[in-house]
Design an enzyme around this catalytic site. Structure first.
Site, short mmCIF file in Angstrom:
data_model
loop_
_atom_site.label_atom_id
_atom_site.label_comp_id
_atom_site.label_asym_id
_atom_site.label_seq_id
_atom_site.Cartn_x
_atom_site.Cartn_y
_atom_site.Cartn_z
NE ARG A 116 13.95 32.53 26.26
CZ ARG A 116 14.67 32.51 25.15
NH1 ARG A 116 14.70 31.42 24.40
NH2 ARG A 116 15.37 33.55 24.79
CE LYS A 138 6.49 28.14 47.35
NZ LYS A 138 6.51 28.60 48.75
CD GLU A 180 9.18 21.63 56.86
OE1 GLU A 180 8.00 22.00 56.93
OE2 GLU A 180 10.15 22.43 56.83
CE LYS A 219 4.94 21.50 49.12
NZ LYS A 219 6.35 21.81 49.24
CD GLU A 229 3.45 30.56 49.21
OE1 GLU A 229 4.22 29.66 48.81
OE2 GLU A 229 3.70 31.31 50.15
NE ARG A 233 3.38 25.64 47.23
CZ ARG A 233 4.14 25.23 46.22
NH1 ARG A 233 3.77 25.46 44.99
NH2 ARG A 233 5.27 24.60 46.44
CG ASN A 237 4.63 30.72 55.97
OD1 ASN A 237 5.76 30.24 55.91
ND2 ASN A 237 4.39 31.98 56.28
CG HIS A 240 7.61 27.37 57.89
ND1 HIS A 240 6.87 26.26 58.27
CD2 HIS A 240 8.66 26.88 57.17
CE1 HIS A 240 7.45 25.17 57.79
NE2 HIS A 240 8.53 25.51 57.12
CG HIS A 244 11.61 31.25 58.18
ND1 HIS A 244 10.61 31.38 57.26
CD2 HIS A 244 12.28 30.12 57.83
CE1 HIS A 244 10.67 30.37 56.40
NE2 HIS A 244 11.67 29.59 56.73
CG HIS A 255 13.83 24.52 58.05
ND1 HIS A 255 13.46 25.84 58.19
CD2 HIS A 255 12.80 23.90 57.43
CE1 HIS A 255 12.25 26.00 57.67
NE2 HIS A 255 11.84 24.83 57.20
#
Ligand SMILES: NC(=O)c1ccc[n+]([C@@H]2O[C@H](COP(=O)([O-])OP(=O)(O)OC[C@H]3O[C@@H](n4cnc5c(N)ncnc54)[C@H](O)[C@@H]3O)[C@@H](O)[C@H]2O)c1
Ligand SMILES: [Zn+2]
Length: 352
Positions: A116, A138, A180, A219, A229, A233, A237, A240, A244, A255
């Site tokens: 956990r 993340k 990025e 960031k 998010e 946050r 995106n 993106h 994507h 990417h």
């Protein structure tokens, strides 16, 4: 040396250190506070840096995965968790992730799940992982062809970003990280200025290394304000949604290159809606320098159709975009799916 910390609501404190000699000094020092450490890497990074890591850390158990996004799977995650169990890792021990964003995402998720949650240290070795994926907690693996479908928020205890890793980074991975960084430039006036004033050095590794602390600071501040998010946050995106869509449809580029293309398209969408035209043209020109020109793309209408299938972008039948607007400013724009399709098609024709 530069140090940042992220203390977000409901999450443990994460310290981010930008410095040299991470493998020989910072990492062994941080691990002294743990009973046992466990190292996770990919076979390519381990081939380059494994001997150095073992010299510094001694007899630490190690598990490696095959390099690349194709292996960011539940199977890889389970085999890492099994290796951690076989090594007798306990709560209070630490998992070290040495590699790019794939290793960081899989290892971070294993650390979130094992008993956990155990501590995790990220040692990001790609430009993208240093400026983006290692910061913010993340973690995820892909499932059923959907990127990052299964994941968790789990802040690393430490992130050690060392520019020495860039020496062995292939040019394609450098451009990927640059994508990025340009995205951050579209959100932060300071990063935009640094990029614009040094546009002849965009691929110079020492220049890029000098930008890492500012990108991490940017960031980290966004994550500090909105770790899970729910609002701010989402600005990360930017570019993106369109990126994507082309990435899923085409997949020939990295990417980061799709992020650059997405930023170019979304700047064009902003121009048509009253965004600062002079700034947006400068941003697009910077994107083109980073990309070395817009490559041949699949039909833009088809990309729009793909974007509409991505549940993350869609609320009812609308597409939500984070678009650049003016220097250091972005806007959330909701477009009807058909209108988004028409916009991409219009912009695609500009490129023909
Ligand atoms: N968690 C987040 O917030 C977040 C944010 C952005 C991206 N990501 C994820 O990050 C992943 C992409 O990360 P990436 O671009 O680092 O890819 P990656 O981890 O696949 O690394 C790219 C390639 O470079 C190699 N490599 C790594 N370091 C090297 C070095 N120093 N020298 C030579 N080769 C090296 C790797 O073995 C791999 O083949 C994606 O899965 C993406 O979803 C996560
Ligand atoms: Zn990205």
């Amino acid at each position: 040396m530069r140090t940042f910390s992220v203390t977000a609501k409901n999450t443990q404190k994460s310290r981010i250190v930008c410095r040299g000699e991470v493998l020989s000094k910072a990492l062994p020092a941080a691990l002294r506070t743990y009973r046992q450490a466990f190292l996770f890497s990919d076979d390519l990074v381990w081939g380059l840096y494994g001997a150095r890591a073992m010299r510094a850390l001694g007899s630490v158990p190690v598990h490696t995965m095959s390099a690349g996004e194709a292996h960011k799977t539940p199977e890889t995650l389970l085999s890492l968790l099994a290796a951690m169990a076989q090594a007798g890792l306990h709560r209070g021990d630490c998992l070290v992730c040495l590699g790019g964003g794939v290793v960081g995402d899989v290892g971070g998720l294993a650390a979130a799940l094992y008993m956990r949650g155990i501590d995790c240290i990220q040692v990001p070795t790609t430009l993208l992982a240093q400026v983006d994926s290692s910061v913010g907690g993340k973690t995820a693996v892909d499932l059923c062809g959907v990127k990052n479908l299964v994941g968790a928020f789990h802040q690393p205890r430490w992130v050690f970003a060392d520019p020495a890793f860039f020496r062995t980074l292939p040019a394609r991975e450098v451009r990927c990280g640059l994508g990025e960084i340009v995205k951050h430039g579209a959100l932060s006036a300071d990063i935009f200025d640094a990029l614009e004033q040094n546009r002849d050095r965009l691929f110079d590794r020492s220049f890029l290394a000098s930008l890492v602390p500012a990108n991490i600071a940017f960031k980290a501040e966004v994550v500090r304000k909105d770790a899970e998010e729910t609002g701010l946050r989402k600005c990360l995106n930017l570019g993106h949604t369109t990126a994507h869509a082309f990435e899923l449809l085409d997949g020939a580029l990295s990417h980061g290159e799709y992020v650059l293309i997405g930023t170019w398209f979304e700047a064009e969408i902003a121009k048509a809606r009253g965004g600062d035209a002079d700034y947006l043209a400068r941003l697009q020109s910077l994107v083109l320098t980073a990309l070395g020109g817009i490559p041949a793309l699949p039909p833009a209408e088809e990309a729009a159709r793909i974007a509409c299938l991505d549940k993350k972008n869609v609320s009812r039948s609308d597409i939500v975009l984070t678009i650049p607007w003016a220097k250091g400013e972005y806007r959330l724009l909701t477009l009807d799916a058909a209108e988004y399709g028409r916009e991409l098609a219009r912009i695609g024709r500009l490129l023909c």
